[in-house]
Design a protein around this motif. Structure first.
Motif, PDB file in Angstrom:
ATOM      1  N   TRP A 118       0.809  -1.225   0.000  1.00 49.16           N
ATOM      2  CA  TRP A 118       0.000   0.000   0.000  1.00 49.16           C
ATOM      3  C   TRP A 118       0.837   1.268   0.000  1.00 49.16           C
ATOM      4  CZ3 TRP A 118      -4.850  -0.353  -1.311  1.00 49.16           C
ATOM      5  CH2 TRP A 118      -5.515  -1.573  -1.111  1.00 49.16           C
ATOM      6  N   ALA A 119       2.117   1.144   0.288  1.00 49.43           N
ATOM      7  CA  ALA A 119       2.989   2.320   0.312  1.00 49.43           C
ATOM      8  C   ALA A 119       3.186   2.929  -1.065  1.00 49.43           C
ATOM      9  CB  ALA A 119       4.345   1.953   0.919  1.00 49.43           C
ATOM     10  N   VAL A 120       2.749   2.233  -2.116  1.00 50.38           N
ATOM     11  CA  VAL A 120       2.822   2.803  -3.458  1.00 50.38           C
ATOM     12  C   VAL A 120       2.050   4.117  -3.527  1.00 50.38           C
ATOM     13  CG1 VAL A 120       0.773   1.576  -4.308  1.00 50.38           C
ATOM     14  CG2 VAL A 120       2.583   2.239  -5.913  1.00 50.38           C
ATOM     15  N   LEU A 121       1.091   4.312  -2.634  1.00 51.42           N
ATOM     16  CA  LEU A 121       0.296   5.550  -2.619  1.00 51.42           C
ATOM     17  C   LEU A 121       1.068   6.727  -2.030  1.00 51.42           C
ATOM     18  CD1 LEU A 121      -3.113   4.091  -1.347  1.00 51.42           C
ATOM     19  CD2 LEU A 121      -2.471   4.620  -3.716  1.00 51.42           C
ATOM     20  N   LEU A 122       2.079   6.462  -1.212  1.00 52.26           N
ATOM     21  CA  LEU A 122       2.760   7.544  -0.506  1.00 52.26           C
ATOM     22  C   LEU A 122       3.415   8.558  -1.435  1.00 52.26           C
ATOM     23  CD1 LEU A 122       4.342   5.631   2.530  1.00 52.26           C
ATOM     24  CD2 LEU A 122       2.309   7.097   2.502  1.00 52.26           C
ATOM     25  N   PRO A 123       4.262   8.144  -2.389  1.00 50.16           N
ATOM     26  CA  PRO A 123       4.856   9.155  -3.267  1.00 50.16           C
ATOM     27  C   PRO A 123       3.831   9.857  -4.141  1.00 50.16           C
ATOM     28  CG  PRO A 123       5.429   6.934  -4.000  1.00 50.16           C
ATOM     29  CD  PRO A 123       4.792   6.796  -2.661  1.00 50.16           C
ATOM     30  N   GLN A 124       2.747   9.166  -4.496  1.00 50.52           N
ATOM     31  CA  GLN A 124       1.698   9.834  -5.260  1.00 50.52           C
ATOM     32  C   GLN A 124       1.050  10.941  -4.438  1.00 50.52           C
ATOM     33  OE1 GLN A 124       0.939   9.554  -8.388  1.00 50.52           O
ATOM     34  NE2 GLN A 124       2.205   7.801  -8.903  1.00 50.52           N
ATOM     35  N   ILE A 125       0.769  10.645  -3.186  1.00 51.64           N
ATOM     36  CA  ILE A 125       0.191  11.666  -2.308  1.00 51.64           C
ATOM     37  C   ILE A 125       1.177  12.814  -2.124  1.00 51.64           C
ATOM     38  CG2 ILE A 125      -0.594  12.142   0.050  1.00 51.64           C
ATOM     39  CD1 ILE A 125      -1.606   9.232   0.144  1.00 51.64           C
ATOM     40  N   GLY A 126       2.442  12.483  -1.879  1.00 46.53           N
ATOM     41  CA  GLY A 126       3.451  13.515  -1.683  1.00 46.53           C
ATOM     42  C   GLY A 126       3.610  14.410  -2.894  1.00 46.53           C
ATOM     43  N   ASN A 127       3.654  13.823  -4.090  1.00 44.49           N
ATOM     44  CA  ASN A 127       3.789  14.620  -5.309  1.00 44.49           C
ATOM     45  C   ASN A 127       2.588  15.522  -5.528  1.00 44.49           C
ATOM     46  OD1 ASN A 127       6.305  13.571  -5.983  1.00 44.49           O
ATOM     47  ND2 ASN A 127       5.445  11.894  -7.185  1.00 44.49           N
ATOM     48  N   GLN A 128       1.400  14.995  -5.287  1.00 44.82           N
ATOM     49  CA  GLN A 128       0.184  15.779  -5.522  1.00 44.82           C
ATOM     50  C   GLN A 128       0.081  16.954  -4.551  1.00 44.82           C
ATOM     51  OE1 GLN A 128      -2.072  15.445  -7.937  1.00 44.82           O
ATOM     52  NE2 GLN A 128      -1.382  13.536  -8.863  1.00 44.82           N
ATOM     53  N   VAL A 129       0.212  16.682  -3.261  1.00 44.95           N
ATOM     54  CA  VAL A 129       0.046  17.764  -2.288  1.00 44.95           C
ATOM     55  C   VAL A 129       1.198  18.757  -2.354  1.00 44.95           C
ATOM     56  CG1 VAL A 129      -1.398  16.393  -0.749  1.00 44.95           C
ATOM     57  CG2 VAL A 129       1.079  16.414  -0.399  1.00 44.95           C
ATOM     58  N   GLY A 130       2.374  18.298  -2.759  1.00 52.79           N
ATOM     59  CA  GLY A 130       3.478  19.227  -2.974  1.00 52.79           C
ATOM     60  C   GLY A 130       3.164  20.217  -4.081  1.00 52.79           C
ATOM     61  N   TRP A 131       2.555  19.696  -5.149  1.00 49.05           N
ATOM     62  CA  TRP A 131       2.150  20.593  -6.235  1.00 49.05           C
ATOM     63  C   TRP A 131       1.053  21.537  -5.768  1.00 49.05           C
ATOM     64  CZ3 TRP A 131      -2.583  20.783  -9.012  1.00 49.05           C
ATOM     65  CH2 TRP A 131      -2.566  21.668 -10.088  1.00 49.05           C
ATOM     66  N   TYR A 132       0.091  21.036  -4.996  1.00 46.87           N
ATOM     67  CA  TYR A 132      -0.970  21.911  -4.474  1.00 46.87           C
ATOM     68  C   TYR A 132      -0.378  23.047  -3.649  1.00 46.87           C
ATOM     69  CZ  TYR A 132      -4.198  18.077  -5.623  1.00 46.87           C
ATOM     70  OH  TYR A 132      -4.914  17.105  -6.274  1.00 46.87           O
ATOM     71  N   ALA A 133       0.577  22.720  -2.774  1.00 49.80           N
ATOM     72  CA  ALA A 133       1.187  23.741  -1.929  1.00 49.80           C
ATOM     73  C   ALA A 133       1.912  24.791  -2.775  1.00 49.80           C
ATOM     74  CB  ALA A 133       2.151  23.096  -0.941  1.00 49.80           C
ATOM     75  N   ALA A 134       2.638  24.332  -3.787  1.00 47.73           N
ATOM     76  CA  ALA A 134       3.387  25.263  -4.633  1.00 47.73           C
ATOM     77  C   ALA A 134       2.476  26.182  -5.428  1.00 47.73           C
ATOM     78  CB  ALA A 134       4.294  24.474  -5.577  1.00 47.73           C
ATOM     79  N   GLU A 135       1.393  25.632  -5.970  1.00 46.75           N
ATOM     80  CA  GLU A 135       0.540  26.424  -6.859  1.00 46.75           C
ATOM     81  C   GLU A 135      -0.471  27.286  -6.109  1.00 46.75           C
ATOM     82  OE1 GLU A 135       1.327  26.472 -10.217  1.00 46.75           O
ATOM     83  OE2 GLU A 135       2.962  25.362  -9.278  1.00 46.75           O
ATOM     84  N   THR A 136      -1.080  26.750  -5.065  1.00 44.20           N
ATOM     85  CA  THR A 136      -2.008  27.581  -4.288  1.00 44.20           C
ATOM     86  C   THR A 136      -1.252  28.623  -3.476  1.00 44.20           C
ATOM     87  OG1 THR A 136      -2.021  25.930  -2.510  1.00 44.20           O
ATOM     88  CG2 THR A 136      -3.790  25.801  -4.131  1.00 44.20           C
ATOM     89  N   GLY A 137      -0.015  28.310  -3.100  1.00 46.06           N
ATOM     90  CA  GLY A 137       0.796  29.287  -2.381  1.00 46.06           C
ATOM     91  C   GLY A 137       1.215  30.456  -3.256  1.00 46.06           C
ATOM     92  N   ARG A 138       1.246  30.272  -4.560  1.00 44.46           N
ATOM     93  CA  ARG A 138       1.602  31.353  -5.483  1.00 44.46           C
ATOM     94  C   ARG A 138       0.467  32.355  -5.659  1.00 44.46           C
ATOM     95  NH1 ARG A 138       2.269  28.891 -10.885  1.00 44.46           N
ATOM     96  NH2 ARG A 138       0.029  29.232 -10.979  1.00 44.46           N
ATOM     97  N   GLN A 139      -0.744  31.934  -5.372  1.00 46.91           N
ATOM     98  CA  GLN A 139      -1.900  32.812  -5.550  1.00 46.91           C
ATOM     99  C   GLN A 139      -1.748  34.074  -4.679  1.00 46.91           C
ATOM    100  OE1 GLN A 139      -4.109  32.140  -7.912  1.00 46.91           O
ATOM    101  NE2 GLN A 139      -2.973  30.253  -8.323  1.00 46.91           N
ATOM    102  N   PRO A 140      -2.332  35.194  -5.132  1.00 45.93           N
ATOM    103  CA  PRO A 140      -3.281  35.363  -6.244  1.00 45.93           C
ATOM    104  C   PRO A 140      -2.635  35.589  -7.603  1.00 45.93           C
ATOM    105  CG  PRO A 140      -3.001  37.436  -5.117  1.00 45.93           C
ATOM    106  CD  PRO A 140      -2.126  36.448  -4.389  1.00 45.93           C
ATOM    107  N   TRP A 141      -1.362  35.211  -7.721  1.00 42.80           N
ATOM    108  CA  TRP A 141      -0.636  35.454  -8.964  1.00 42.80           C
ATOM    109  C   TRP A 141      -0.557  34.180  -9.787  1.00 42.80           C
ATOM    110  CZ3 TRP A 141       0.266  40.502  -9.451  1.00 42.80           C
ATOM    111  CH2 TRP A 141       0.410  41.276  -8.297  1.00 42.80           C
TER     112      TRP A 141
END
Length: 459
Positions: free
Chosen positions: A363-386
């Motif tokens: 089940w650990a196959v999900l861990l890097p997928q979760i990490g990659n996704q939420v890392g992208w969310y943090a980077a992109e939502t953190g850039r807002q409102p730009w």
């Protein structure tokens, strides 16, 4: 919902789904290179069989990844026309470079990788595997460069004004090596290595639990474990360097990532918690002055907080930024601890004795997928409102003609199609894994195949 929110949700959904596959193909490509390299070095047929098996899985991942990536290019034109006009010259150069230097290399050798078994020599096939893997890594470079330019623009000037404004490149290499590109490329690459290696760990652990292909599974597990362990430890350094760039060039994002509100003060580092937006404070488990130390290597240098920025210049979804960032860190640390524990058991000669650990790795196959996704969310939502940091606001980047109903209708259709694609992917992946690396027709009675033959009961 208004058109801006719907357009952002649509793009987030499509890119999140697409981002499942490129990291897997990059990481799995590296594992395949290691397996084929071991075959060339040792002549052990087992390593070649590993590479053959995972090549089939790579082909499936690659095909779905290409298909799901096409949609985003159309979204730039339909939903984000102003943005496309503004960054078109910059993105056009980066994406053209991807096509010339990356996709052409990857697709050019893909045929040899998939169909060259028994048609070219082992060394030529290994070379093709290396080229495909490098092509996928180069592709990531240019995509991340384009995105990094949005985070930390460099090597450009603005032509025109108002709705006619657009960015033009004045220095191509300054654009490529913008302040955040190198750190973010390394961060993305390592996340991809973790995704691919954990996929192999999961499949190998499943075989071991089912008592199938034992020799094959143990060997492939060990190869993937080495890559995953090194990658996890390297991600600590790469993530820290990326955070240093954020601290220097995107202080509002850094403040949102750690829920730091005070205008100019030493900052704590939160392990877990939540942001009370109403009272403008963060509650949770924290390390006093930890963020200040990580950023400046001392406990006294102040850090700008959210109150030092105008409300309209702060990320609006603070808890999404905060929780995504901390979930990424938690997942990363969990992967490191898990792989280090497995390595310790390997050293003790007890790696495959603990059934519960193999179940965890399935089940650990999900861990890097979760990490990659939420890392992208943090980077992109953190850039807002730009949408281009400090230059173009997301609200100004929308197409002027598209309506909320049109975006909502296409979003629903995308969800249906992507759900079907994902179901198809899982079905085909499960079919390949269940079939396994061997069939009776693959086995002869030579010494090299004796162990494999015993595993599937043909002797």
């Amino acid at each position: 919902m208004d058109v801006e929110i719907l357009a952002r949700i649509q793009f987030a959904f499509t890119i999140s789904f697409h981002y499942i596959y490129p990291p897997l193909s990059i990481g799995l490509g590296l594992v395949m290179v290691a397996m084929e390299g071991m075959y060339l070095k040792t002549g052990n047929k087992l390593y070649e069989d590993m590479a053959r098996f995972y090549t089939k899985i790579f082909a499936l991942i690659f095909g779905i990844g290409v298909a799901t990536g096409i949609v985003m290019e159309f979204e730039f034109g339909t939903n984000w026309a102003t943005y496309s006009k503004y960054v078109g010259d910059v993105f056009g150069s980066a994406l053209a470079a991807e096509g010339i230097f990356a996709f052409a290399l990857e697709s050019g050798f893909l045929g040899v990788l998939l169909f060259g078994w028994n048609r070219v020599s082992s060394k030529v096939h290994f070379f093709a595997t290396v080229m495909v893997t490098l092509g996928s890594m180069f592709s990531a470079i240019w995509i991340v460069v384009a995105n990094s330019w949005q985070q930390t623009p460099a090597g450009y000037h603005i032509v025109g004004s108002g709705l006619e404004a657009r960015a033009e490149i004045t220095d191509f290499w300054a654009m490529v090596f913008n302040p955040s590109s190198i750190q973010r490329v390394c961060h993305v690459w390592i996340g991809a290595f973790l995704a691919g290696s954990f996929l192999v760990l999961s499949i190998s652990a499943w075989y071991l639990i089912k008592n199938k292909h034992i020799t094959f599974a143990r060997s492939s597990f060990k190869i993937a474990l080495v890559i995953a362990t090194i990658s996890g430890l390297a991600q600590l350094f790469a993530g820290h360097k990326s955070a240093e760039v954020v601290a220097k060039y995107q202080p509002a994002k850094l403040a949102a990532l750690e829920g730091h509100f005070d205008s100019l003060a030493v900052a704590d580092m939160y392990i877990a918690g939540y942001i009370d937006t109403k009272n403008q404070k963060t509650v949770g488990l924290r390390i006093p002055k930890g963020l200040t130390f990580l950023t400046h290597n001392d406990f006294t240098t102040p850090i700008r907080g959210l109150k030092s920025f105008k409300p309209e210049d702060r990320p609006s979804a603070l808890n999404i930024v905060f929780q995504s960032y901390h979930l990424m860190i938690a997942v990363g640390m969990l992967m490191i601890l898990l792989t280090l524990y497995a390595c310790w058991l390997w050293y003790k000669g007890k790696l495959f004795e603990k059934r519960w650990l193999m179940m965890v790795f399935v089940w650990a196959v999900l861990l890097p997928q979760i990490g990659n996704q939420v890392g992208w969310y943090a980077a992109e939502t953190g850039r807002q409102p730009w949408v281009v940091y400090g230059l173009l606001r997301t609200s100004d980047a929308l197409s002027k003609a598209v309506t909320a109903n049109q975006v909502l209708f296409s979003l629903i259709l995308f969800m249906l199609v992507y759900t079907l694609l994902f179901a198809l992917f899982i079905y085909l992946l499960n079919k390949k894994i269940t079939h396994g690396p061997y069939s009776k027709g693959d086995i002869d009675h030579s010494p090299q195949h004796k162990i494999m033959a015993e595993e599937i009961g043909t002797l």
